[in-house]
Design a protein around this motif. Structure first.
Motif, PDB file in Angstrom:
ATOM      1  N   PRO A   1       0.841  -1.505   0.391  1.00 10.38           N
ATOM      2  CA  PRO A   1       0.171   0.066  -0.354  1.00 10.38           C
ATOM      3  C   PRO A   1       1.319   1.434   0.004  1.00 10.38           C
ATOM      4  N   PHE A   2       0.227   2.072  -0.707  1.00 20.06           N
ATOM      5  CA  PHE A   2       1.332   3.528  -0.785  1.00 20.06           C
ATOM      6  C   PHE A   2       0.320   4.503   0.276  1.00 20.06           C
ATOM      7  N   ASP A   3      -0.678   4.074   0.842  1.00 19.25           N
ATOM      8  CA  ASP A   3      -0.967   4.978   1.895  1.00 19.25           C
ATOM      9  C   ASP A   3      -2.486   4.101   2.628  1.00 19.25           C
ATOM     10  N   ASP A   4      -2.560   5.400   3.075  1.00 20.08           N
ATOM     11  CA  ASP A   4      -3.696   4.328   4.600  1.00 20.08           C
ATOM     12  C   ASP A   4      -5.664   4.249   3.463  1.00 20.08           C
TER      13      ASP A   4
ATOM     14  N   SER B   1      -9.021   0.761   0.657  1.00 19.56           N
ATOM     15  CA  SER B   1     -10.137   1.421  -0.499  1.00 19.56           C
ATOM     16  C   SER B   1     -10.312   1.522  -1.665  1.00 19.56           C
ATOM     17  N   ASP B   2      -8.684   2.263  -2.127  1.00 20.44           N
ATOM     18  CA  ASP B   2      -9.118   2.736  -3.503  1.00 20.44           C
ATOM     19  C   ASP B   2      -9.262   1.669  -4.873  1.00 20.44           C
ATOM     20  N   ILE B   3      -8.712   0.657  -4.259  1.00 19.20           N
ATOM     21  CA  ILE B   3      -8.319  -0.792  -5.342  1.00 19.20           C
ATOM     22  C   ILE B   3      -9.891  -1.518  -4.973  1.00 19.20           C
ATOM     23  N   GLU B   4     -10.305  -1.413  -4.014  1.00 21.94           N
ATOM     24  CA  GLU B   4     -11.764  -2.172  -3.955  1.00 21.94           C
ATOM     25  C   GLU B   4     -13.149  -1.748  -4.503  1.00 21.94           C
TER      26      GLU B   4
END
Length: 84
Positions: A57-60, A64-67
């Protein structure tokens, strides 16, 4: 098919592409365009690439961005000019 012929018969060119044919448009003996049916696996390929990624993961918000991206990807190509 010549560019002039494609211009005069554009509806027929689209009908041929709709039936699955790929049409090369030629001007002065050189291919200048290709009319093809839409890809039906673009969404499937993107979904597989996103699911198979091992990038940390690049950030927190990465997971959720991928989902959200996976949820937004359709396996079907929709006609942008279809009447709703």
């Amino acid at each position: 098919m010549s560019a002039a012929e494609a211009s005069r018969n554009f509806s027929a060119v689209l009908s041929r592409a709709e039936r699955g044919e790929t049409i090369r448009i030629v001007r002065h003996g050189r291919t200048v365009a290709t009319v093809t049916p839409p890809s039906t696996n673009a969404g499937r390929s993107l979904r597989r690439a996103l699911e198979e990624t091992d990038v940390p993961p690049f950030d927190d918000d990465y997971a959720s961005d991928i989902e959200a991206g996976l949820a937004a990807v359709s396996d079907e190509v929709e006609d942008p000019w279809a009447d709703d």
